[in-house]
Design an enzyme around this catalytic site. Structure first.
Site, PDB file in Angstrom:
ATOM      1  N   LYS A  85       0.856  -1.196   0.000  1.00  0.00           N
ATOM      2  CA  LYS A  85       0.000   0.000   0.000  1.00  0.00           C
ATOM      3  C   LYS A  85       0.889   1.242   0.000  1.00  0.00           C
ATOM      4  O   LYS A  85       1.976   1.244   0.594  1.00  0.00           O
ATOM      5  CB  LYS A  85      -0.876  -0.054   1.251  1.00  0.00           C
ATOM      6  CG  LYS A  85      -1.962   0.996   1.350  1.00  0.00           C
ATOM      7  CD  LYS A  85      -2.849   0.699   2.559  1.00  0.00           C
ATOM      8  CE  LYS A  85      -3.902   1.741   2.824  1.00  0.00           C
ATOM      9  NZ  LYS A  85      -4.751   1.405   3.985  1.00  0.00           N
ATOM     10  N   SER A 160      -9.651   1.308   3.137  1.00  0.00           N
ATOM     11  CA  SER A 160      -8.816   2.152   2.305  1.00  0.00           C
ATOM     12  C   SER A 160      -7.765   1.382   1.502  1.00  0.00           C
ATOM     13  O   SER A 160      -7.188   1.906   0.562  1.00  0.00           O
ATOM     14  CB  SER A 160      -8.118   3.196   3.171  1.00  0.00           C
ATOM     15  OG  SER A 160      -7.249   2.563   4.106  1.00  0.00           O
ATOM     16  N   SER A 184      -9.494  -1.437   7.212  1.00  0.00           N
ATOM     17  CA  SER A 184      -9.049  -1.237   5.833  1.00  0.00           C
ATOM     18  C   SER A 184      -8.335  -2.406   5.178  1.00  0.00           C
ATOM     19  O   SER A 184      -8.091  -2.364   3.965  1.00  0.00           O
ATOM     20  CB  SER A 184      -8.164  -0.005   5.745  1.00  0.00           C
ATOM     21  OG  SER A 184      -8.976   1.132   5.847  1.00  0.00           O
TER      22      SER A 184
HETATM   23  N1  GLN Z   1     -13.141   3.084   7.046  1.00  0.00           N
HETATM   24  C1  GLN Z   1     -12.380   3.369   8.217  1.00  0.00           C
HETATM   25  C2  GLN Z   1     -12.052   4.849   8.271  1.00  0.00           C
HETATM   26  O1  GLN Z   1     -12.353   5.491   7.334  1.00  0.00           O
HETATM   27  C3  GLN Z   1     -11.153   2.507   8.278  1.00  0.00           C
HETATM   28  C4  GLN Z   1      -9.937   3.081   7.713  1.00  0.00           C
HETATM   29  C5  GLN Z   1      -8.693   2.274   7.924  1.00  0.00           C
HETATM   30  O2  GLN Z   1      -8.717   1.187   8.511  1.00  0.00           O
HETATM   31  N2  GLN Z   1      -7.554   2.812   7.484  1.00  0.00           N
HETATM   32  O3  GLN Z   1     -11.503   5.341   9.204  1.00  0.00           O
END
Ligand code: GLN
Length: 489
Positions: A85, A160, A184
């Site tokens: 990532k 994400s 994510s």
């Molecule tokens: N959807 C969650 C957020 O927007 C998780 C994001 C993540 O785990 N980086 O915070």
């Protein structure tokens, strides 16, 4: 082996085939890049890739295999193309975090997890798309445009770490690393029919991971199978002097995973996470499956989880607002021009450099940390987080594992989330509890959904398994058991 045949292999199978000279690393890397050529213009899983360098590294790996007298002494993932990532540092390479703020930023060092991956012989072929700084659940919040779902270009792959999931699902990498703050890794894995492991907090060093919410950020594998996830976890885990919150975690024993059975296990389903509709149906099917194989499964009451989303968004936004204060146009990243003083420089840089969702989190974070609201928001959320931890500790005195959906439904259509950001936050209900408690959780494919992709093919369904801290062996064992029983692999 032909391209199709190579791309069907799991990461572990490919590593074995390379060592046994059934396929070369160069063939595997080229197969992946040919696939990238075919699919990337639609999927957009990557923000950057290193084609020539990867082919050169693959040739070096192949040379090592040819010249080795003892293949068991070779690095375990030698020559396997993987993706990371774009919030993980790789020295000399761009790291954008999906943000305009870092569009031209080059990482000066390599993240510990990535260094471990490279040391294991894997070839990092590129960096994957993501919601800006990890904030989001669809990759639509990437400054560089969304990634699309591998099975349906009208849908998102989740986020994400959507790029990391899409790359693996499309055969554009054999495995990837994502990051999971509030889901994510697990959520895009669930949408794309893959395994996504959020490891125990601290078991994988965060050194070189761009901070979003430091008390919850973790790095986890997204793979086609649970054995690959265990191998990647074993590869990247470990205490690191560069991350004071890191700890050494037990290694997952792959053969014990293969012989694991749920017989005699006690599994709880937190009723606050069961939801309604299809995802709860999937969990009910999983309950039947586990019971048929000798486990005892029952619903349990964990009332504090009704507040999990609120606690998560208060705490993660508070931490995010502090972590993002460093992007000021002075130290690194984007700098606005035509300003007359320092305060205008800060304001213009941050106004122009951050996207909408990141600004929303900064505003929320500053609000809950402000002197007027610190006690009734931030402090309360901290207390409630401790109650979440206690609720899990207590549950694990009675149950080996907890079972729930990973996500409330299938991957949304592009544009859907933007219409209702609060609904997107609420959709994180099932993933944020493990984040607050620091416990490991894995998303496991579990058959298919009744909802179909635009070509009529059924979209993947998934379940989530959570265990106490350092229970990766247990939950990955159960994931393997599910794989064998459900998909027969
Ligand atoms: N959807 C969650 C957020 O927007 C998780 C994001 C993540 O785990 N980086 O915070």
């Amino acid at each position: 082996m032909g391209r199709e045949e190579i791309l069907k292999l799991s990461m572990t199978e490919l590593a074995k085939a390379i060592r046994e000279k059934k396929v070369t690393s160069e063939e595997a890397v080229c197969a992946v890049f040919e696939n990238i050529d075919d699919r990337e213009s639609i999927v957009h899983a990557y923000l950057s890739f290193y084609r020539e360098e990867s082919v050169r590294k693959a040739r070096e790996c192949d040379k090592m295999v040819r010249e080795s007298a003892d293949i068991s002494a070779l690095p375990p993932l030698l020559g396997v193309p993987v993706a990371i990532k774009d919030n993980l540092s790789l020295a000399g390479k761009k790291m954008t975090c999906g943000s305009k703020m870092l569009a031209d930023y080059t990482a000066p060092y390599t993240a510990t997890s990535v260094a471990k991956l490279e040391k294991s012989g894997a070839i990092v072929i590129g960096k994957t798309n993501m919601d800006e700084f990890g904030m989001g659940a669809s990759t639509e919040h990437s400054y560089f445009g969304t990634t699309t779902h591998p099975m349906d270009k009208t849908r998102v792959p989740g986020g994400s770490s959507g790029g990391s999931a899409a790359a693996v699902a499309c055969g554009e990498a054999f495995a990837s690393l994502g990051t999971d703050t509030g889901g994510s890794v697990r959520q895009p894995a669930a949408f794309c029919g893959l395994i996504g492991l959020r490891p125990t907090y601290g078991s994988v060093s965060r050194h070189g991971l761009t901070a979003f919410s430091s008390s919850m950020d973790t790095i986890g594998p997204i793979t086609r199978g649970s054995v690959d996830a265990a191998v990647l976890f074993n590869t990247v885990k470990g205490a690191d002097p560069n991350d004071q919150t890191s700890v050494s975690a037990p290694k997952v024993d792959i053969s014990a995973m293969e012989s694991y059975s749920v017989r005699g296990k006690k599994i709880g389903i937190p009723k606050q996470l069961l939801g309604e509709g299809e995802s709860s149906e999937v969990v009910k099917r999983a309950k039947t499956f586990f019971e048929e194989h000798g486990a005892q499964v029952e619903e349990i009451d964990m009332p504090i989880l009704d507040f999990a989303v609120a606690i998560y968004y208060i705490l993660s936004s508070a931490e995010a607002s502090a972590n993002l204060a460093r992007y000021d146009g002075i130290r690194y990243g984007y700098r606005s021009s035509g300003v007359s003083d320092i305060s205008e420089l800060y304001t213009k840089t941050r106004t122009e450099g951050f996207g909408k969702e990141v600004k929303r989190r900064i505003l929320l974070g500053n609000y809950v940390l402000s002197s007027e609201h610190f006690d009734d928001c931030y402090r309360q959320a901290e207390r409630a987080r401790n109650m979440v931890k206690k609720a899990f500790d207590e549950a694990f005195t009675k149950y080996d594992m907890l079972l729930c959906p990973t996500v409330p439904g299938v991957a949304p259509h592009i544009g859907e989330i933007d219409k209702d950001p609060l609904a997107a936050y609420i959709a994180d209900l099932c993933t944020v509890p493990a984040s607050l408690a620091g416990i490991p959780a894995v998303s496991v494919p579990f058959g298919t959904s009744a909802v179909t992709a635009s070509d009529g093919e059924a979209l993947p369904a998934a379940i989530q398994l959570m265990g106490p801290r350092f229970s990766e062996q247990e939950i990955l064992g159960a994931a393997r058991f599910v794989e064998k029983g459900v998909s027969g692999t």
